[in-house]
Design an enzyme around this catalytic site. Sequence first.
Site, short mmCIF file in Angstrom:
data_model
loop_
_atom_site.label_atom_id
_atom_site.label_comp_id
_atom_site.label_asym_id
_atom_site.label_seq_id
_atom_site.Cartn_x
_atom_site.Cartn_y
_atom_site.Cartn_z
N GLY A 178 0.78 -1.32 0.04
CA GLY A 178 0.02 0.13 -0.01
C GLY A 178 0.72 1.25 -0.04
N HIS A 179 0.71 2.03 1.12
CA HIS A 179 1.32 3.20 1.16
C HIS A 179 2.72 3.32 1.82
CE1 HIS A 179 -2.90 4.96 0.35
NE2 HIS A 179 -2.06 6.31 0.07
N ALA A 180 3.00 2.04 2.44
CA ALA A 180 4.23 1.70 3.17
C ALA A 180 5.50 2.14 2.23
CB ALA A 180 4.45 0.43 3.38
N TRP A 211 6.24 4.83 1.15
CA TRP A 211 6.61 6.28 1.54
C TRP A 211 7.84 6.07 2.60
CZ3 TRP A 211 1.49 8.54 3.17
CH2 TRP A 211 1.23 9.61 1.82
#
Length: 189
Positions: free
Chosen positions: A112-114, A116
């Site tokens: 997912g957004h990990a 970042w």
Amino acid sequence: MSNELEGMKVAILLDQGVEQIELDKPRQALKNAGAETYIVSPRSSKVRAWNQKNWGNKIHVDVALDYAHVEDFDALMLPGGLMNPDRLRMHMPAVELVRAFYEADKPIAANGHAPWLLIEAGIVQGRRMTSYPSLMTDLDHAGASWLDEPVVRDGMLLTSRMPDDIPVFNRRMIAMFKDSMSRERVQAA
């Protein structure tokens, strides 16, 4: 239930707002494969998950981030969610732990957004990766090649897009972690 990851210790780094499904399903897959999982967090007791549009379960922290060391674990899993990696990327000890896993050539799986957090750790330059689609430009600016695929593996780095991709992510994560264990055994011999 298989034991292909028996004896493997997996750190799962997270903070408030971790997406519950992006934690629970991969963590259960790791346990089903025989791995020991440890929740690592800047918070010392419990972390609250986010479950789609509401606060979800409280998750017990096994290891406070200040006491987590790369040599104590064999692999790292970074669950996503919007709030979780955003908080972690602003917390230098979390960024340093991710970088330490990378520098130790230990496998890292992020969904997912990990990614970042991977960007903040400075480890995406020249890598083929995927993520939640809204991170495409961030990864591109950091020097990664973003692919619109459910799961992308580049060496000991595995990334995935979103909750719908979790079944594929789990299979590929377990395979990568197993490869890492095999590699360690060969190097030890």
